[in-house]
Design a protein around this motif. Sequence first.
Motif, PDB file in Angstrom:
ATOM      1  N   LEU A 158      -8.461  -1.203   1.473  1.00  0.00           N
ATOM      2  CA  LEU A 158      -7.136  -1.188   1.813  1.00  0.00           C
ATOM      3  C   LEU A 158      -6.632  -1.656   3.145  1.00  0.00           C
ATOM      4  N   LEU A 163      -4.542  -4.655  -6.233  1.00  0.00           N
ATOM      5  CA  LEU A 163      -4.700  -3.993  -5.068  1.00  0.00           C
ATOM      6  C   LEU A 163      -5.363  -2.551  -5.105  1.00  0.00           C
ATOM      7  N   GLY A 201      -8.587  -2.155  -4.407  1.00  0.00           N
ATOM      8  CA  GLY A 201      -9.198  -2.935  -3.404  1.00  0.00           C
ATOM      9  C   GLY A 201      -9.759  -4.180  -3.706  1.00  0.00           C
ATOM     10  N   THR A 215       0.878  -1.412  -0.143  1.00  0.00           N
ATOM     11  CA  THR A 215       0.121   0.082  -0.194  1.00  0.00           C
ATOM     12  C   THR A 215       0.814   1.254  -0.099  1.00  0.00           C
ATOM     13  N   ALA A 218      -5.286   4.474   2.429  1.00  0.00           N
ATOM     14  CA  ALA A 218      -5.775   4.440   1.132  1.00  0.00           C
ATOM     15  C   ALA A 218      -6.138   5.739   0.274  1.00  0.00           C
TER      16      ALA A 218
END
Lengths: 450, 450
Positions: A338, A367, A370, A223, B93
């Motif tokens: 996430l 990713l 999500g 992330t 995120a």
Amino acid sequence: MRELGEHIVRPPRSLLETAKDWSAAPSSPPLAILEPRSSEEVSQVLAFCNRLQIPLAIQGGMTGLVGGANSMPGEAVLSLAKLNRIEHIDTTAGTALIQAGVTLEQLQNAAEEHDWFFPLDLGARGSCQLGGNAATNAGGNRVIRYGMMRNAILGLEVILADGTRLERLDTVIKNNAGFDLKQLFIGSEGQLGVITQLVIQLQPRPTARCTALCALDGLTKSTQLLKLLKGVLPELSAFEVMWSDYVHESARLQGLALPFQAQYPIYVLIETLGHDLSLSVSAVENALQQALLDEVILDAVLAQSEQQAQKLWSYREGVSELLTALKPCAAFDVSVSLPKMQALVLDLQEELTNRFKEQHHLFFGHLGDGNLHLISGPYPDPEDLHALEELTYQRIAAYGGSISAEHGIGVVKREFLHHSKSKEEIDLMAQLKKLLDPKSILNPQRVIPS
Amino acid sequence: MRELGEHIVRPPRSLLETAKDWSAAPSSPPLAILEPRSSEEVSQVLAFCNRLQIPLAIQGGMTGLVGGANSMPGEAVLSLAKLNRIEHIDTTAGTALIQAGVTLEQLQNAAEEHDWFFPLDLGARGSCQLGGNAATNAGGNRVIRYGMMRNAILGLEVILADGTRLERLDTVIKNNAGFDLKQLFIGSEGQLGVITQLVIQLQPRPTARCTALCALDGLTKSTQLLKLLKGVLPELSAFEVMWSDYVHESARLQGLALPFQAQYPIYVLIETLGHDLSLSVSAVENALQQALLDEVILDAVLAQSEQQAQKLWSYREGVSELLTALKPCAAFDVSVSLPKMQALVLDLQEELTNRFKEQHHLFFGHLGDGNLHLISGPYPDPEDLHALEELTYQRIAAYGGSISAEHGIGVVKREFLHHSKSKEEIDLMAQLKKLLDPKSILNPQRVIPS
């Protein structure tokens, strides 16, 4: 690595093309197959079937993964296959007016011929139809840059169950004159109307593709990598995360070696689509050097040729080999925020490994969106498969996730919809269905739980 | 929830200054002003008002330009102003969970504090609220890169007219589990439900802005320039076209000189938002050099400082000066497909100049979105103003355009909606209204023609 030119619209196959054995509901011979050749004929067919209350299975390219297009006993089939004309490509504005039965690949090719680009891409591109892509709000690998199918649709023509024609073939992004009715039909899986024409926004045609595979020591780092890359690579078009097991099993089945000396917990495949290869390569190199310096990634390899790029993609694209090897298996397509993904995956890994010791449980996903995929198998006993589904969807629900990120609900996820929609939402879905299709002739017994 | 009487705390705020005389409908003193402090209270207020059939004017920041939020005789006001909490910003995120009454500027600032960016931007940023931005699907100058408000919304909580709460606070792009119900409420101008909470997608924070003004010999060239720049500048975030009259009148009123020696028929203001100033500048310079070589543009000036960038923007932002100078005037916000825009403008210029010889007719717009603005005035006689509107909207309709690109319909464009929506579409809008708000308590007598 060289300029890709024409080849740029041919990246690797996408997801779950071959998962039909798992996902598709049984199909019954239809009462009749109706193949209208114009919007008027669709309108006439619907008015007729509505009057006589003949239920219809609406069929595009039949490439859906939740069985929604398969006909059930007593249904006739309404196929859009004969509505296959590309009516007009506007080379100034980069828009395409097409009939619903045009395949994704037809549009991709036509756009390219006019020096434009249609970025939506799926493994089923040769057969799936754009009306179906719209009705199911298709996704794919490039959502992070270009959005879902919904974002590419400027205008729609829809025929309602009683034959009423709603034509709003807008060619511009901005139209706030009254409700944006097309939004109601996009992603509604044919429950509320039949899409007959679309206006699609095309994009500038990229001519340079830059692909890299990164090795990371955990999901948290991915992330961080995503944020870093989104900030410095406006051309970033793919960010595909793969857990170690997935990559190694995929490589093994395809007889491929990995380009790293060591094994890592997480691999991320990234790609940019741009117009100048040296600029793109230098931007990606700089970004990855920064990521190495910041210890966000541990290693990385940048494709030096189109062949190498395809090889990097093949780890990710080993899905069909995995589905075959793990048959009978389940392939999940879910999404979760996430920050919760790490915990969800750990939780699922533990629970599934405890409960189903003999099976592989392989995780990967887009990713950036999500979107998490899981292939789990083999399950010789169908009851185990059902228990797996119930368990997995319950976990997803507990983490506030969605039981269907891309594939929709159709027949096979209908009984699980309550995990991702409240009673109030399902009620409103049913009310909308009743308003727009009071005799329930459009894809009945699908999507909305009875 | 307290008694309703306790919520009558203040008189309604006055209407927005700009374009008030043109766009805003008259406002009547409301029966009561309700200022709920939570989603539960909104639900209670609505259930109560629905039972008693008390019509409500739903108010956000009162910055709309079509009079939709002004209360009419017999209406109470439901204000979202007290729902002004930023609940959570997810720094991993890049998502924000907020209440509907949070102002655009509050969110912009909060995002920046967390090293993220919320790209939607409007002149009313200090007062307009995000619930209102969602209900009206707000646009602005950066749609070409980031899309409309609709594209930034991941999740919504909506309260229906009867008090039913629909909570779907998704934090991911991909959720195809059942109908995407939030789409129904976005851009519906409060007709179908009251938005109480939103999840917003933030973007990586740009740190380098590059601004340029280009001179062109005609509108056709500007569509060529747009295609060229979209292909090579993925960071392109603004593409504002201004006709000669607009620029010169705007500059004159502000006492500004233009940076070119000669006058040109068309000026285009472009901007990129990136992370590395030298990279951005070199990309813009290369693109403009190419455009000069290809004779797509005739001249260009690139801002060398933030001050110069602001000066270039001030030609475009002379709107309020123009609206004041041309009072009473009409300000149109329409859209039409790019290939038709040239003909539409020529047609309008000719017709308006013939019919209204004493007035200025100044054109500008977000060309990348097909969005055209026109300021025309002064019109001392209100009948002339109405004749102008009818004439202009008829022309827009003849070119298949939309009578409202960004601002919505509200009260002031309601009688013109038939120019941009068919009978079948208006029927469906009315049916949806009846389904979701059968007693018509939410913003009645607006948007949908009677």
